[in-house]
Design an enzyme around this catalytic site. Structure first.
Site, PDB file in Angstrom:
ATOM      1  N   ASN A 129      67.482  72.561 110.178  1.00 37.39           N
ATOM      2  CA  ASN A 129      67.786  73.835 110.249  1.00 37.39           C
ATOM      3  C   ASN A 129      67.871  74.799 109.064  1.00 37.39           C
ATOM      4  O   ASN A 129      67.484  74.361 108.038  1.00 37.39           O
ATOM      5  CB  ASN A 129      69.130  74.172 111.218  1.00 37.39           C
ATOM      6  CG  ASN A 129      69.975  73.532 110.250  1.00 37.39           C
ATOM      7  OD1 ASN A 129      70.482  74.024 109.154  1.00 37.39           O
ATOM      8  ND2 ASN A 129      70.914  72.751 110.912  1.00 37.39           N
ATOM      9  N   ARG A 130      67.743  75.735 109.145  1.00 39.73           N
ATOM     10  CA  ARG A 130      67.772  77.186 108.175  1.00 39.73           C
ATOM     11  C   ARG A 130      69.098  77.305 107.345  1.00 39.73           C
ATOM     12  O   ARG A 130      69.101  78.067 106.487  1.00 39.73           O
ATOM     13  CB  ARG A 130      67.274  78.369 108.597  1.00 39.73           C
ATOM     14  CG  ARG A 130      66.048  78.539 109.638  1.00 39.73           C
ATOM     15  CD  ARG A 130      65.573  79.751 109.924  1.00 39.73           C
ATOM     16  NE  ARG A 130      64.408  79.983 110.601  1.00 39.73           N
ATOM     17  CZ  ARG A 130      63.245  79.990 110.147  1.00 39.73           C
ATOM     18  NH1 ARG A 130      63.184  80.159 108.849  1.00 39.73           N
ATOM     19  NH2 ARG A 130      62.120  80.070 110.904  1.00 39.73           N
TER      20      ARG A 130
END
Length: 430
Positions: free
Chosen positions: A224-225
């Site tokens: 994920n970011r």
């Protein structure tokens, strides 16, 4: 525009800039302070550098003058007509003393005024940040620790030093923290003078940060970011408020580790679950700031997955454990002390079922945490940014808006709320 009007405009602009006074002690780490000077200068501050005579043995006055754009002196007998030893301290919005050597802190703690730096420190009413750097034995000596306690009692912030390579072949506590970390703490004190009270002494804080990575094959993963910045900011601020901090870190963009923090590295959600569950038993506060992947591949290929003529094969996913809810259940079952404060984070987007805050309220009810920090996420929001905003929801029903601010400042505000929930907080600091 006349020359006199232009001069007035320049003076007005200078007067609006924050005034940062940087005192430099006589230690080999003095060269690192050049990066701190450059940081505040490039951020628009009016920077003045006051080295000790010993500091000039390590970095010359010309370097400090070139970086700050201001003249440098070590003595009260320069610029006597301006009474510099009074004026510099009085006008400062922030003072950073780095490296703060054992001798310099001893002189400051006893109120000495035998050079321009120590004389200026007596006139300062702005936040003062001491950044110690010395050998481990000197840092741990009772005299040094007594001087540190005195400086803190006088209202100054004394950073916990980093651990690592010292002068020569020695390693241990006493290393100057990275310049970037010094600058972050300095910016925090500029934003909020009382952001780092030394009120968590003896409190054990467990923080998770960063994203998890779930392997698909030896090359690829699901991730994920998350940058880890908010979790690192919480760990950093808690340590500088006196807490014993353990940071369980996944994938992050952070270039260095916070000073005075024990780091445990993990990669997957399963590894994070193991470490958090094991270490929560000994924690007074647990903060789950990590962005945990909801799913993982059901099977991990031992070889790199090829494209194939028919396109990619479907990837079957399995659900990862709910680590936060598991910690709450362990507390209810008595496996974690009932007094442990558990704090969660919720990264939300609005949808047809409700807005970000609606989803946050539902998650607080479902998770059962004491506090939940709710952030709106999306393009340019929360993940990877230097600032953050959101709401702080409590199990008692209170909702506090967290206005847009640096993640370091947000961490300080969150810790203020956590402090109110820890039982016998004051008794632990006697």
């Amino acid at each position: 525009m006349s020359n006199s009007q232009a001069g007035d405009d320049r003076r007005a602009e200078r007067d609006r800039r924050p005034r940062v006074l940087i005192g430099v002690g006589g230690g080999i780490a003095a060269y690192k302070v050049c990066s701190v000077i450059r940081h505040f200068k490039e951020a628009g501050a009016d920077v003045r550098v006051i080295p000790t005579d010993s500091a000039l043995n390590f970095v010359g006055a010309a370097t400090f003058e070139a970086l700050s754009g201001n003249p440098v002196s070590t003595t009260v007998f320069d610029d006597v007509d301006e009474v510099a030893h009074v004026r510099l301290g009085q006008q400062a919005d922030l003072v950073i003393v780095a490296p703060a050597t054992a001798d310099l802190m001893a002189r400051a703690a006893s109120g000495r005024a035998d050079d321009l730096l120590t004389a200026s420190l007596l006139t300062v009413r702005a936040p003062v940040l001491y950044v110690p750097a010395m050998h481990t034995e000197m840092w741990e000596h009772p005299a040094t620790q007594a001087n540190v306690a005195t400086l803190r009692a006088h209202g100054a912030t004394v950073m916990t030093p980093a651990s690592g390579r010292l002068t020569g072949t020695d390693s241990g506590a006493g290393r100057l923290p990275d310049p970037q970390e010094i600058s972050l703490i300095g910016e925090l004190l500029l934003d909020r003078a009382d952001a780092l009270p030394y009120d968590l002494n003896g409190i054990r804080v467990l923080v998770s940060a960063g994203g998890t990575r779930e392997p698909l094959d030896p090359v690829r993963y699901l991730g994920n970011r998350s940058s880890g910045k908010q979790g690192y900011a919480l760990a950093r601020a808690a340590a500088q408020r006196g807490a014993q901090v353990t940071l369980v870190a996944g994938a992050t963009d952070e270039p260095g580790d916070p000073a005075g923090v024990d780091i445990v590295r993990i990669e997957t959600a399963a590894q994070l679950s193991t470490e958090m569950t094991k270490r929560a038993v000994d924690a007074d506060v647990v903060i789950m700031a990590a962005a945990v992947a909801d799913f993982r591949p059901l099977a991990v290929s031992e070889a790199k997955i090829k494209k194939g003529a028919d396109g990619p094969a479907p990837i079957e996913l399995d659900t990862n454990p709910d680590i936060l809810h598991g910690l709450v259940e362990s507390r209810a079952a008595g496996d974690i002390p009932a007094s442990t404060v558990i704090v969660g984070f919720a990264a939300e987007t609005g949808d047809e079922r409700g807005g970000v805050l609606d989803h946050g309220r539902e998650k607080l009810r479902r998770k059962g945490t004491d506090l939940l920090v709710v952030n709106a996420v999306g393009a340019g929001k929360a993940f990877g940014t230097v600032d953050n905003t959101g709401w702080l929801l409590s199990s008692t029903g209170t909702e506090t808006a967290l206005p847009l601010a640096s993640k370091t400042l947000m961490a300080s505000r969150i810790l203020d709320e956590i402090a109110l929930l820890v039982p016998d907080w004051d008794a632990r600091n006697v």
